[in-house]
Design a protein around this motif. Structure first.
Motif, PDB file in Angstrom:
ATOM      1  N   MET A  76      37.410  41.048  53.302  1.00 56.92           N
ATOM      2  CA  MET A  76      36.419  41.866  52.620  1.00 56.92           C
ATOM      3  C   MET A  76      35.138  41.721  53.453  1.00 56.92           C
ATOM      4  O   MET A  76      34.989  40.758  54.210  1.00 56.92           O
ATOM      5  N   PRO A  77      34.222  42.678  53.330  1.00 55.19           N
ATOM      6  CA  PRO A  77      32.978  42.539  54.094  1.00 55.19           C
ATOM      7  C   PRO A  77      32.162  41.340  53.628  1.00 55.19           C
ATOM      8  O   PRO A  77      32.227  40.956  52.469  1.00 55.19           O
ATOM      9  N   THR A  78      31.415  40.752  54.548  1.00 58.93           N
ATOM     10  CA  THR A  78      30.479  39.692  54.189  1.00 58.93           C
ATOM     11  C   THR A  78      29.206  40.376  53.721  1.00 58.93           C
ATOM     12  O   THR A  78      28.658  41.229  54.427  1.00 58.93           O
ATOM     13  N   LEU A  79      28.754  40.034  52.529  1.00 61.90           N
ATOM     14  CA  LEU A  79      27.556  40.647  51.952  1.00 61.90           C
ATOM     15  C   LEU A  79      26.464  39.606  51.820  1.00 61.90           C
ATOM     16  O   LEU A  79      26.711  38.466  51.415  1.00 61.90           O
ATOM     17  N   ALA A 151      42.480  38.037  38.018  1.00 58.60           N
ATOM     18  CA  ALA A 151      41.532  38.746  38.870  1.00 58.60           C
ATOM     19  C   ALA A 151      40.643  37.767  39.625  1.00 58.60           C
ATOM     20  O   ALA A 151      40.308  36.696  39.135  1.00 58.60           O
ATOM     21  N   THR A 152      40.292  38.156  40.850  1.00 58.79           N
ATOM     22  CA  THR A 152      39.277  37.447  41.620  1.00 58.79           C
ATOM     23  C   THR A 152      38.123  38.415  41.811  1.00 58.79           C
ATOM     24  O   THR A 152      38.239  39.609  41.502  1.00 58.79           O
ATOM     25  N   LEU A 153      37.032  37.928  42.343  1.00 56.36           N
ATOM     26  CA  LEU A 153      35.903  38.814  42.610  1.00 56.36           C
ATOM     27  C   LEU A 153      36.348  39.966  43.491  1.00 56.36           C
ATOM     28  O   LEU A 153      36.026  41.115  43.231  1.00 56.36           O
ATOM     29  N   GLU A 154      37.155  39.682  44.550  1.00 54.13           N
ATOM     30  CA  GLU A 154      37.556  40.760  45.454  1.00 54.13           C
ATOM     31  C   GLU A 154      38.453  41.778  44.775  1.00 54.13           C
ATOM     32  O   GLU A 154      38.311  42.974  45.004  1.00 54.13           O
ATOM     33  N   THR A 155      39.393  41.358  43.912  1.00 53.78           N
ATOM     34  CA  THR A 155      40.258  42.343  43.260  1.00 53.78           C
ATOM     35  C   THR A 155      39.483  43.140  42.219  1.00 53.78           C
ATOM     36  O   THR A 155      39.751  44.313  42.019  1.00 53.78           O
ATOM     37  N   ALA A 156      38.516  42.504  41.563  1.00 52.46           N
ATOM     38  CA  ALA A 156      37.718  43.208  40.570  1.00 52.46           C
ATOM     39  C   ALA A 156      36.756  44.207  41.213  1.00 52.46           C
ATOM     40  O   ALA A 156      36.523  45.288  40.683  1.00 52.46           O
ATOM     41  N   VAL A 157      36.186  43.846  42.355  1.00 57.80           N
ATOM     42  CA  VAL A 157      35.291  44.770  43.057  1.00 57.80           C
ATOM     43  C   VAL A 157      36.109  45.899  43.677  1.00 57.80           C
ATOM     44  O   VAL A 157      35.716  47.045  43.686  1.00 57.80           O
ATOM     45  N   LEU A 159      39.865  46.250  46.374  1.00 56.78           N
ATOM     46  CA  LEU A 159      40.386  45.971  47.717  1.00 56.78           C
ATOM     47  C   LEU A 159      40.258  47.178  48.651  1.00 56.78           C
ATOM     48  O   LEU A 159      40.635  47.106  49.800  1.00 56.78           O
ATOM     49  N   GLY A 160      39.697  48.277  48.161  1.00 58.41           N
ATOM     50  CA  GLY A 160      39.459  49.431  49.025  1.00 58.41           C
ATOM     51  C   GLY A 160      38.408  49.155  50.082  1.00 58.41           C
ATOM     52  O   GLY A 160      38.220  49.959  50.996  1.00 58.41           O
ATOM     53  N   PHE A 161      37.731  48.035  49.972  1.00 65.25           N
ATOM     54  CA  PHE A 161      36.685  47.687  50.934  1.00 65.25           C
ATOM     55  C   PHE A 161      37.156  46.728  52.009  1.00 65.25           C
ATOM     56  O   PHE A 161      36.361  46.242  52.814  1.00 65.25           O
ATOM     57  N   VAL A 162      38.468  46.432  52.046  1.00 66.22           N
ATOM     58  CA  VAL A 162      39.018  45.515  53.046  1.00 66.22           C
ATOM     59  C   VAL A 162      38.762  46.075  54.438  1.00 66.22           C
ATOM     60  O   VAL A 162      38.939  47.265  54.696  1.00 66.22           O
ATOM     61  N   ILE A 163      38.369  45.197  55.349  1.00 62.71           N
ATOM     62  CA  ILE A 163      38.144  45.573  56.744  1.00 62.71           C
ATOM     63  C   ILE A 163      39.441  45.317  57.500  1.00 62.71           C
ATOM     64  O   ILE A 163      39.847  44.181  57.672  1.00 62.71           O
ATOM     65  N   SER A 164      40.120  46.374  57.904  1.00 65.61           N
ATOM     66  CA  SER A 164      41.416  46.215  58.567  1.00 65.61           C
ATOM     67  C   SER A 164      41.279  45.843  60.012  1.00 65.61           C
ATOM     68  O   SER A 164      40.319  45.981  60.649  1.00 65.61           O
TER      69      SER A 164
END
Length: 164
Positions: A76-79, A151-157, A159-164
Motif C-alpha cells: 500500500m502507499p506510504t502516507l 479487517a485490517t486498516l488496509e482492507t478497510a481502506v 486494496l485498490g490502492f496497492v502499488i503493483s
C-alpha cells in the motif's frame, strides 16, 4: 498475474520478495503474519496452509505457481504529512468513523490532505493498535487489525490502492 517476476523463495529468505509474500498472505487473510521481510517458520506454515487450500503442492516453497495463486502482494502507499488523494480521503474517513470509543482523536475533517491533524489521529490509532507511533502509515500501520470481521486498516481502506 498479481505478483509478476518474483523469485522462488523459501525458509531462510529475507528482503523485499518476502515482504511481498507476507503482504499477499495477509490478504488471504492471515492476519497473524507480521510484514518484516523474514521467511521464518510462521511464514512457512502460512505458505503450506495456503498451498493446501489452493490445491498446490504443499512444500513451503514459493515458486511461480504459488505466486500466481496468491493475491497481489504489492505494498500500500506510504502516507505521511504532505500526502494527498483518494487514499488519504479513505483513510481519514475510516479513522473518523472508528475514533469514537477506540483511538478517540479524529483527523478533524475529510479533505484528502494528510496534515498535522491527520498525523495526530494516525499516532493515536498507532498507539491504540500497539505499534510504533510515528505518524506515518506504512506496512506496520496498514496491518493493524480493526478487530472486526477480519479487517485490517488496509482492507478497510481498500486494496485498490496497492502499488503493483
Amino acid at each position: 498475474m498479481a505478483n509478476p517476476g518474483q523469485p522462488t523463495i523459501s525458509l531462510g529468505a529475507t528482503g523485499d520478495a518476502v515482504r511481498r509474500l507476507e503482504r499477499a498472505l495477509r490478504r488471504t487473510p492471515d492476519l497473524g503474519l507480521t510484514v518484516d521481510g523474514v521467511f521464518g517458520a510462521q511464514v512457512e506454515a502460512a505458505v503450506k496452509l495456503f498451498q493446501q487450500g489452493a490445491g498446490l503442492v504443499i512444500d513451503g516453497i514459493v515458486g511461480p505457481l504459488t505466486w500466481a495463486a496468491l493475491p497481489d502482494g504489492g505494498p500500500m502507499p506510504t502516507l505521511q504529512v504532505g500526502s494527498t488523494g483518494a487514499v488519504v480521503t479513505r483513510l481519514q474517513t475510516l479513522l473518523t468513523n472508528g475514533a469514537a470509543g477506540q483511538w478517540i482523536t479524529t483527523p478533524q475533517g475529510i479533505d484528502g490532505n494528510f496534515g498535522p491533524h491527520t498525523k495526530a489521529c494516525v499516532e493515536a490509532f498507532q498507539a491504540w493498535g500497539g505499534i510504533t507511533v510515528d505518524g506515518i502509515v506504512g506496512d506496520q500501520t496498514w496491518s493493524v487489525s480493526l478487530h472486526a470481521a477480519s479487517a485490517t486498516l488496509e482492507t478497510a481502506v481498500g486494496l485498490g490502492f496497492v502499488i503493483s
